[in-house]
Design a protein around this motif. Sequence first.
Motif, PDB file in Angstrom:
ATOM      1  N   TYR A  55       0.832  -1.204   0.000  1.00 56.51           N
ATOM      2  CA  TYR A  55       0.000   0.000   0.000  1.00 56.51           C
ATOM      3  C   TYR A  55       0.868   1.255   0.000  1.00 56.51           C
ATOM      4  O   TYR A  55       0.568   2.223  -0.706  1.00 56.51           O
ATOM      5  CB  TYR A  55      -0.921  -0.011   1.223  1.00 56.51           C
ATOM      6  CG  TYR A  55      -1.655   1.298   1.419  1.00 56.51           C
ATOM      7  CD1 TYR A  55      -2.771   1.613   0.652  1.00 56.51           C
ATOM      8  CD2 TYR A  55      -1.227   2.215   2.368  1.00 56.51           C
ATOM      9  CE1 TYR A  55      -3.437   2.809   0.829  1.00 56.51           C
ATOM     10  CE2 TYR A  55      -1.889   3.415   2.552  1.00 56.51           C
ATOM     11  CZ  TYR A  55      -2.999   3.703   1.785  1.00 56.51           C
ATOM     12  OH  TYR A  55      -3.648   4.901   1.957  1.00 56.51           O
ATOM     13  N   LEU A  56       1.926   1.253   0.783  1.00 58.96           N
ATOM     14  CA  LEU A  56       2.820   2.413   0.827  1.00 58.96           C
ATOM     15  C   LEU A  56       3.446   2.663  -0.537  1.00 58.96           C
ATOM     16  O   LEU A  56       3.553   3.812  -0.992  1.00 58.96           O
ATOM     17  CB  LEU A  56       3.899   2.200   1.885  1.00 58.96           C
ATOM     18  CG  LEU A  56       3.396   1.963   3.320  1.00 58.96           C
ATOM     19  CD1 LEU A  56       4.571   1.767   4.258  1.00 58.96           C
ATOM     20  CD2 LEU A  56       2.543   3.126   3.771  1.00 58.96           C
ATOM     21  N   ARG A  57       3.856   1.605  -1.224  1.00 57.82           N
ATOM     22  CA  ARG A  57       4.439   1.772  -2.556  1.00 57.82           C
ATOM     23  C   ARG A  57       3.399   2.271  -3.549  1.00 57.82           C
ATOM     24  O   ARG A  57       3.707   3.097  -4.428  1.00 57.82           O
ATOM     25  CB  ARG A  57       5.046   0.452  -3.026  1.00 57.82           C
ATOM     26  CG  ARG A  57       6.310   0.039  -2.271  1.00 57.82           C
ATOM     27  CD  ARG A  57       7.034  -1.097  -2.970  1.00 57.82           C
ATOM     28  NE  ARG A  57       6.276  -2.332  -2.882  1.00 57.82           N
ATOM     29  CZ  ARG A  57       6.457  -3.249  -1.940  1.00 57.82           C
ATOM     30  NH1 ARG A  57       7.366  -3.057  -0.998  1.00 57.82           N
ATOM     31  NH2 ARG A  57       5.742  -4.359  -1.922  1.00 57.82           N
ATOM     32  N   LEU A  58       2.163   1.800  -3.430  1.00 55.05           N
ATOM     33  CA  LEU A  58       1.105   2.241  -4.344  1.00 55.05           C
ATOM     34  C   LEU A  58       0.801   3.730  -4.154  1.00 55.05           C
ATOM     35  O   LEU A  58       0.608   4.463  -5.146  1.00 55.05           O
ATOM     36  CB  LEU A  58      -0.157   1.417  -4.119  1.00 55.05           C
ATOM     37  CG  LEU A  58      -0.125  -0.032  -4.618  1.00 55.05           C
ATOM     38  CD1 LEU A  58      -1.375  -0.774  -4.195  1.00 55.05           C
ATOM     39  CD2 LEU A  58       0.027  -0.071  -6.141  1.00 55.05           C
ATOM     40  N   THR A  59       0.751   4.185  -2.924  1.00 61.73           N
ATOM     41  CA  THR A  59       0.475   5.606  -2.686  1.00 61.73           C
ATOM     42  C   THR A  59       1.621   6.481  -3.213  1.00 61.73           C
ATOM     43  O   THR A  59       1.371   7.545  -3.794  1.00 61.73           O
ATOM     44  CB  THR A  59       0.269   5.873  -1.192  1.00 61.73           C
ATOM     45  OG1 THR A  59       1.387   5.354  -0.446  1.00 61.73           O
ATOM     46  CG2 THR A  59      -0.995   5.216  -0.702  1.00 61.73           C
ATOM     47  N   ARG A  60       2.838   6.038  -3.041  1.00 62.65           N
ATOM     48  CA  ARG A  60       3.965   6.806  -3.592  1.00 62.65           C
ATOM     49  C   ARG A  60       3.890   6.857  -5.111  1.00 62.65           C
ATOM     50  O   ARG A  60       4.168   7.889  -5.730  1.00 62.65           O
ATOM     51  CB  ARG A  60       5.284   6.185  -3.144  1.00 62.65           C
ATOM     52  CG  ARG A  60       5.564   6.353  -1.660  1.00 62.65           C
ATOM     53  CD  ARG A  60       6.737   5.520  -1.219  1.00 62.65           C
ATOM     54  NE  ARG A  60       6.945   5.580   0.225  1.00 62.65           N
ATOM     55  CZ  ARG A  60       7.729   4.764   0.907  1.00 62.65           C
ATOM     56  NH1 ARG A  60       8.400   3.815   0.260  1.00 62.65           N
ATOM     57  NH2 ARG A  60       7.846   4.871   2.218  1.00 62.65           N
TER      58      ARG A  60
END
Length: 622
Positions: A263-268
């Motif tokens: 999720y963190l990578r997707l938001t970035r």
Amino acid sequence: MIRLSLLLSMALAASLVHAAPSPAQPEGLVTMDVAFCVAPPDDRPLRAQTDCTLRQKPTQEGPLQAWLRIGNATSEPQRRTLVVSPYYHNTVEIYRLASGSWVLVETGGASLGGHASSASLGGHRFAFTFPAGETQVLVRIPSDPSAPKVTHFRVALEDSGNPFNKEQVLLGLHIGMLLMVCLLMLMSWAVERSVLQFRLLLLTAATLLCVLIGSGALYLLWPGASPHWWGTVIFGASIIFRIAIQGWIYDAMVRPYQKDLKYLRLTRGLYATAWIAVLAFFVNGHLLGWVLSIVLLLAVSAISAFGLHAAVDMPPRLRRILQASLAGFLFLNFGGFIGMMLTQGQNNVPVYISRLIDLGLPLGALVMTLLRNKVLEQEYQRTKETLTRQTFALESERQTRNEKRMLLDMLTHEIKNPLASINFALTTLSQSPEGQHGQTPRRLENISRSVQTIDQIIEHCNLANGIEDERIQPQMACTDLKRMFQDLLATSSQSDRLLLTVDTSFQVETDIYLLRMIVANLIDNALKYAPVNTPVHIEPFELLQASRQAWGFRISNALTPDMVPDPEQIFERYYRHPLTQELRGSGLGLSICRQICHLLGGHINYRCDEVSITFEVCFEST
């Protein structure tokens, strides 16, 4: 502040409305029929009768063309205003059919800026005088790569003498309400300077900027504004920011419960895509920018839904609130797109949907934030009540433990005095003639050993309680480690089993009393649980390395397989192996060793197999 905002919205609506002083005339005398045209495949002129038969706006690429048949049922020429909306169409061309050919009679559009005579709030207005009978007009909007790929289109015929235009009044009120919402967000952020409130303010400001530019209000208030920079670059960038900030707001609510690195990578990736889209508008890559805006809209929905699904320990009520708001966000945005694609050119339903989105997004986000704050406040109250109960229980337990400790201190004090008397009597009796005959010396020795065991248990209890209460503080001094071990071995009753291995003597900085307590407990433990007559090995060591300097010792002894200790409880207080319950001892020795090691800044470990066990105590050199 709310009254002031309402007054500002009314004043703004009144100042932006285009009015004309001429008297009104009945609208039913002049009618208009609209049909959309398909561009001819060749270079031949447009034939309205055959090329303009569509009742809905075509979705194909190319210029947008609408054929208008305007009928004047009176015998006199009628003055009417042709309104093409929305304002953000860059170029609007008006043709009239004369002698079988289309003749360009008016040109307008956002690209001409606020100085154009046709520019008005919400659209472009062209005044015409229509003779009796039917007049054919062609409204043409050339294709423009810098314009959005999905746009609304409406053409209307209004009475030039009407002093009030309903659509302009509604648009002015809409801008005023957005301004009011923006002021409310600013006030909310000024009161509570949180990250979420700041993002809500940015969302409202970006929405207001989009509406000011897209409606033409910016150019009416500031005629010198550059149509390229404001109408194309800033307008496109503000739409991108508006979409990305929506995901940013959901991220602020989901992130505290999110532990999934995906999720963190997707938001970035979402934020990186938003910046790429903004950059595309600044370098005239408008087509890429508009394509990425659709991608962002879909990505915000998908990533937010994934974040909600993968959230850990999120309150169920908060999860339902965010899911409902996300569903509403999808419904409003895609409803607006579908309305724009299916428009017939004579109603403003897509515009009303977009205005609902303009107000619904910030207000919905604000309501969502308030509900979220309420849920978190309820969770906080429940947590506070639980913490209060636990604190009360802990305080009650602490008080109970203090009372037990006071009772234990009193008992140990009262027991020590009789023990001292018994020990003195044993010493006197063993030196008398009566204590030298028969079984008396052995019995006296057993009694003395029992007294020493009780005294040792009392001392261990006092030491453990003192360390827990932080009443015992280390008294550091320089100590000869080799000499300390030699003194301990000399006083042991089983010194013949103790094998000291030390090459050289070295000085250490420690509390000699506490260190002797550790060594004595470990030696006593080894002598007690090792097989009879087996040796106990004692090995002091010193590490002198560039990266680390430490010292300590190892104590090891043989072990039978059935005497292997429980690794989970070996350092726990009162733990004793099930097969050693009949031996003397309190089960405090290893627990006290670990407490003293921590107090002196060291640590104790052990290695064990089926034949031996080794305890290692290590301290970092200072």
